[in-house]
Design a protein around this motif. Structure first.
Motif, PDB file in Angstrom:
ATOM      1  N   ARG A 184      -2.004   5.472  -7.326  1.00  0.00           N
ATOM      2  CA  ARG A 184      -1.969   4.063  -6.562  1.00  0.00           C
ATOM      3  C   ARG A 184      -0.596   3.600  -6.380  1.00  0.00           C
ATOM      4  NH1 ARG A 184      -4.585  -0.635 -10.180  1.00  0.00           N
ATOM      5  NH2 ARG A 184      -4.043  -1.628  -8.186  1.00  0.00           N
ATOM      6  N   MET A 240      -1.039  10.977   2.903  1.00  0.00           N
ATOM      7  CA  MET A 240      -2.297  10.751   2.272  1.00  0.00           C
ATOM      8  C   MET A 240      -2.935  11.771   2.338  1.00  0.00           C
ATOM      9  SD  MET A 240      -2.543   6.966   3.713  1.00  0.00           S
ATOM     10  CE  MET A 240      -4.146   6.401   2.845  1.00  0.00           C
ATOM     11  N   TYR A 259      -6.858   5.279   3.824  1.00  0.00           N
ATOM     12  CA  TYR A 259      -6.442   6.192   5.015  1.00  0.00           C
ATOM     13  C   TYR A 259      -7.198   5.351   6.452  1.00  0.00           C
ATOM     14  CZ  TYR A 259      -6.014  10.519   7.678  1.00  0.00           C
ATOM     15  OH  TYR A 259      -5.841  11.519   8.640  1.00  0.00           O
ATOM     16  N   TYR A 268       1.050   5.491  -3.594  1.00  0.00           N
ATOM     17  CA  TYR A 268       0.745   4.945  -2.301  1.00  0.00           C
ATOM     18  C   TYR A 268       1.511   3.755  -2.136  1.00  0.00           C
ATOM     19  CZ  TYR A 268      -1.612   2.054   0.818  1.00  0.00           C
ATOM     20  OH  TYR A 268      -1.912   1.136   1.852  1.00  0.00           O
ATOM     21  N   LEU A 297      -8.763   6.384  -1.680  1.00  0.00           N
ATOM     22  CA  LEU A 297      -7.711   6.944  -0.904  1.00  0.00           C
ATOM     23  C   LEU A 297      -8.125   7.060   0.810  1.00  0.00           C
ATOM     24  CD1 LEU A 297      -4.643   7.682  -0.781  1.00  0.00           C
ATOM     25  CD2 LEU A 297      -5.611  10.004  -1.147  1.00  0.00           C
ATOM     26  N   GLU A 355       4.960   4.545  -0.803  1.00  0.00           N
ATOM     27  CA  GLU A 355       5.120   5.166   0.616  1.00  0.00           C
ATOM     28  C   GLU A 355       4.729   4.209   1.690  1.00  0.00           C
ATOM     29  OE1 GLU A 355       6.124   7.897   1.191  1.00  0.00           O
ATOM     30  OE2 GLU A 355       6.391   8.874  -0.823  1.00  0.00           O
TER      31      GLU A 355
END
Length: 614
Positions: free
Chosen positions: A274, A298, A325, A277, A321, A280
């Motif tokens: 997490r 991802m 996405y 993510y 995720l 990023e």
């Protein structure tokens, strides 16, 4: 704790287990229905006992809290801590009620340290109550959250007068958690959230306070504040582009990632996904990386998942995720078209993953991941439809809820057929039918709409499933008000896709009285509903099932068919449309035949669906 408190908690734990879906797929639907009825009876017994315990032992103290003795107050504090259960909240609303009473006591007797602690603990319970309602886009407790955290934080002005280190810690934690009172994804809430974190970090990084309170976990407080600031990525996904917000989110994402890398090196592991993510995504939103890079990252991370991993990390990778996405496709038809195949793959695999999930893994956070996926669902005309995806997930995780809706669907179709046989004009206007004759000619279309409307009408309950499963006593007023928000949650969920949008009215309006004199929510407007006669029909069918369903009666037995139809007659013209109430009662002979084994067959159906996907 007092003896009644220990008994109450033991009963709560037993109710939670009795409410659990089957650990394995039963082979005999009729046997399971009988066993479930026995569990429902035991839940009623435990709930009645708990209600008596509270009325006899607890409520008299709470009603006159300022006169409570020190031993009573201490027992209430211990009871609240046990109900809080390290954040698991065995009884969330009662826990909040206890803290509210203790706030009153501390305020009346000018017990400052106690007041600060209770303000914080009460606010945390209230936050989790508010968090449940976020799927319904309802924020009734935000103002009170702001008041409770704000009052606790305001004692920073008396910091030097407070000697207890733990109390000082609560002041800093309350100051940081003021951000939780601004959890909406709009510009105003976002700025309030960022301002609260900015102010909290200023105090947390001030060496003067470190010198005054060297025993406090300053690094942890700072780290948690940066973690909270990265949640503003939701604001960025919603379109927020304030330069200061972007910069601060990027700073916090880098800070958290640096801490994660260091901790991961010490453990010989990799940083939590997490926070990878968050790092990023922050780079994308700040213009460092293009969207194609973020989506590619991802995809790679998703393909590395273990479909048997039900750890927090595995749940995040398999469930949350895909939701993140999909969220990046809104307003971008080009990426939406390109990613059709991978989205279909994610949805198919998620259904399988959820079906296999052990029940004890279905925590509140897991449910939030599941709901996030539903609320960002990307539907393709020739792909997986959201209505089918929802029903599969309901079957996977809540067979009892599926069966109740399935029985309502069967009764709703019976009611449709009877109307078309005897009074087709009642369906004039439904789905654009100009008159009864046209309605009769479109029988199958109407039957399908009613069937699917009944199956989907209660989908919003998924947001409240874990919360309701823990209630083992008569409901408190706050719980009734919270549960009523399931109609908003259902409407939000069904409004976003072409396959589900026609049923949003049934989700919103199935508890609203036909004559507008009661029920909920007031926002349901029959004049705005394109098919009010079908919403009325669905409401009548689901109301009958609710009267018969043993799961709906915590402290009283369900009704027999004769008793239920007597209630239906009485509700005709007020709660229910008079013509649907009348026709439903005319169905009594057919209903008796259906109800002999209708529930058992519905269970056989749902268990067969689960076996097909093993």
């Amino acid at each position: 704790m007092r003896e009644y408190q220990e008994k109450y908690i033991a009963n709560l734990r037993q109710v939670f287990q009795l409410n659990a879906p089957p650990a394995s797929i039963p082979q005999d639907g009729a046997a399971y229905a009988r066993e479930r009825a026995g569990r429902a009876e035991e839940i009623r017994r435990l709930s009645e006992e708990n209600t008596r315990l509270l009325r006899r032992e607890l409520f008299p103290i709470l009603d006159n809290i300022v006169s409570a003795g020190e031993k009573d107050v201490r027992s209430l504090q211990l009871f609240a801590a046990a109900l809080q259960d390290r954040g698991a909240y065995l009884d969330l609303v009662l826990c909040y009620s206890l803290h509210s009473a203790l706030i009153t006591y501390a305020r009346h007797w000018n017990k400052r340290d106690m007041l600060i602690r209770e303000l914080y603990q009460g606010a945390m319970a209230l936050f989790y109550m508010q968090d449940i309602l976020m799927s319904a886009q309802q924020t009734p407790y935000q103002w009170k959250l702001r008041m409770l955290f704000g009052e606790a934080a305001s004692y920073i002005k008396q910091y030097d007068q407070i000697e207890d280190m733990e109390t000082r810690g609560y002041i800093h934690r309350a100051m940081g958690n003021l951000a939780l009172a601004s959890s909406g994804l709009n510009h105003e809430d976002g700025l309030r959230k960022m301002t609260a974190i900015r102010r909290s970090l200023r105090f947390l990084n001030d060496p003067v306070y470190h010198e005054k309170s060297p025993g406090l976990p300053w690094e942890l407080y700072i780290y948690k504040s940066h973690q909270e600031r990265t949640t503003a990525l939701g604001l960025l996904r919603a379109g927020e582009n304030d330069p200061q917000v972007l910069r601060e989110v990027m700073e916090s994402a880098e800070y958290v990632m640096d801490q994660q890398r260091e901790a991961a090196r010490e453990r010989g592991q990799t940083p939590a996904l997490r926070w990878q993510y968050a790092y990023e995504a922050a780079q994308y939103h700040c213009g460092v990386r293009p969207l194609s890079y973020l989506l590619g990252w991802m995809e790679q991370v998703y393909m590395e998942r273990d479909e048997r991993d039900y750890s927090p990390e595995g749940i995040y990778r398999n469930m949350f995720l895909p939701a993140l996405y999909a969220a990046y496709f809104e307003g971008d038809p080009e990426h939406r078209a390109k990613k059709k195949e991978i989205m279909g793959l994610m949805y198919r695999r998620m259904t399988k993953y959820v079906r296999r999930m052990p029940d004890n893994q279905l925590s509140e956070s897991t449910q939030k991941n599941l709901l996030a996926c539903l609320n960002s669902f990307v539907e393709y005309p020739d792909g997986i439809l959201e209505k089918d995806f929802i029903l599969e997930l309901v079957a996977c995780r809540n067979p009892d809820g599926y069966v109740s809706s399935r029985m309502a669907a069967e009764i709703g179709v019976m009611l449709t057929d009877l109307a078309l046989e005897q009074e087709p004009q009642l369906l004039a206007g439904a789905l654009g039918c100009r008159n009864g004759q046209e309605a009769a000619a479109r029988r199958e279309e109407l039957r399908t709409f009613v069937y699917e409307g009944c199956m989907l009408h209660n989908v919003g309950v998924m947001s409240f499933q874990h919360f309701v499963r823990r209630i083992g006593r008569s409901w408190l007023e706050e719980e009734k008000e919270m549960y009523q928000c399931h109609v908003y949650s259902g409407e939000v969920m069904l409004s976003q896709s072409e396959s589900t949008r026609p049923y949003r009215w049934a989700a919103l309006g199935h508890h609203r009285f036909y004559d507008g004199s009661g029920g909920y929510p007031e926002e349901y407007c029959r004049e705005a509903d394109p098919n009010p006669m079908l919403t009325d029909l669905i409401s009548a069918a689901v109301h009958l099932v609710r009267l018969l369903d043993d799961r709906m009666h915590l402290t009283s037995r369900p009704l027999s068919l004769e008793e239920a139809l007597t209630q239906i007659r009485a509700d005709g013209g007020t709660r229910l449309a008079p013509h649907w109430a009348r026709l439903l009662c005319e169905l009594e002979p057919r209903l008796r035949v259906y109800l002999k084994d209708g529930q058992a067959k519905a269970y056989e159906e749902v268990f067969a669906l689960l076996r097909l996907r093993e």
